[in-house]
Write an enzyme that holds these catalytic residues in place. Structure first.
Site, mmCIF file in Angstrom:
data_model
loop_
_atom_site.group_PDB
_atom_site.id
_atom_site.type_symbol
_atom_site.label_atom_id
_atom_site.label_comp_id
_atom_site.label_asym_id
_atom_site.label_seq_id
_atom_site.Cartn_x
_atom_site.Cartn_y
_atom_site.Cartn_z
ATOM 1 N N ASP A 135 0.890 -1.166 0.000
ATOM 2 C CA ASP A 135 0.000 0.000 0.000
ATOM 3 C C ASP A 135 0.928 1.216 0.000
ATOM 4 O OD1 ASP A 135 -2.174 1.697 0.237
ATOM 5 O OD2 ASP A 135 -2.258 1.521 2.420
ATOM 6 N N GLU A 168 -1.163 -1.216 -4.742
ATOM 7 C CA GLU A 168 -2.400 -0.458 -4.937
ATOM 8 C C GLU A 168 -2.152 0.692 -5.898
ATOM 9 O OE1 GLU A 168 -5.528 -0.400 -1.984
ATOM 10 O OE2 GLU A 168 -5.349 1.776 -1.959
ATOM 11 N N ASP A 177 -2.507 0.806 7.587
ATOM 12 C CA ASP A 177 -1.734 0.712 6.347
ATOM 13 C C ASP A 177 -1.289 -0.728 6.104
ATOM 14 O OD1 ASP A 177 -0.832 3.886 5.961
ATOM 15 O OD2 ASP A 177 -1.057 3.215 8.030
#
Lengths: 175, 175
Positions: free
Chosen positions: B7, B68, B141
């Site tokens: 991420d 992502e 996260d």
């Protein structure tokens, strides 16, 4: 002082290598545009840029790297690729243990033309004159990258020396 | 299949390593958050992220990397750093010769919660349940990075295999 200037872009990334000292006309060593296709896979595009820049750093052995700073007010689609390319450009320097400085487009324009709002044609004209070239460098991405290198040389690289010490320290501590 | 999910973020970059096969509950191998300070030099921040991700790839030997995808509609200041971090994340995979896939936030949310508009709490709750963890991974996260890895496993990695062949070919041709 030999500087590798980078005008980051994913489709076309300009690279200019200039040697010089503050306040004197510099010498153009080389310039190059690294290209990739917009429809290609992003991982392959970034890998190609990463390898090409690493090769140019190895080939030209600059003392520092100067990269144009990216702003978000540009075209939203393009800016993501430009931001990604700028990360690869900055890493090309810092991975090699070189100091890396970023400059805003207006700092670069002001350094070579005297005006922060100069257009591409003016930047190209001044790069050609300052480096006493027979013809303007083409394409314009290359002229911008050369202008970034000139801007860095004329700024005298003070910030670069401070940062070089920090990068050297970071490299030592991670071993 | 062992997947390293990322991420991307410059201040906090989540990393989750999951092993599994499509349609079966997976196993959480490790998770990690790479941090850097917003007031630190950008070259040092990117270098730190680059080295940390390279170490995690070496340590966990994933078969693929899932990242992502970043969109420009977010906060303009943050998005530049996120785009730069995503380039470093993608390169962490492709430099190691691994296939890299990107997924949109809604693809990831839909994969783990069934809804593309699920909130962070739902994603964290489903990650905890799907991997049969005793407690939710923290910070969030990390949960997002783990969700990205799960999304990639459940998609079966078809696109990843096609891309792996292209990366292998690109590496051969550049030698």
């Amino acid at each position: 002082m030999r500087v590798l200037g980078i005008d980051p872009g994913l489709t076309r990334c300009g690279v200019g290598v200039v040697e010089g000292v503050p306040g004197r006309p510099g010498t153009l060593i080389d310039y190059h545009v690294v290209r990739s296709e917009p429809d290609e896979d992003i991982a392959l595009r970034l890998l190609h840029l990463d390898r090409s820049l690493a090769e140019l750093v190895t080939l030209h052995k600059p003392e520092s790297v100067a990269v144009e700073r990216v702003f978000s007010q540009h075209n939203a689609r393009t800016v993501m690729g430009t931001a990604q390319a700028s990360a690869v450009a900055i890493l090309a320097g810092s991975r090699a243990g070189l100091p890396v400085q970023t400059y805003t487009p207006s700092e670069v324009k002001a350094a070579v033309t005297g005006s922060g709002t100069a257009d591409k044609a003016q930047v190209t004209a001044m790069v050609t004159r300052l480096l006493r070239l027979d013809a303007p460098p083409k394409p314009a991405d290359a002229a911008d990258a050369i202008a970034i290198a000139i801007c860095h040389i004329w700024r005298g690289g003070t910030r670069a020396r401070i940062q070089a010490a920090a990068i050297a320290a970071a490299r030592r501590s991670s071993r």
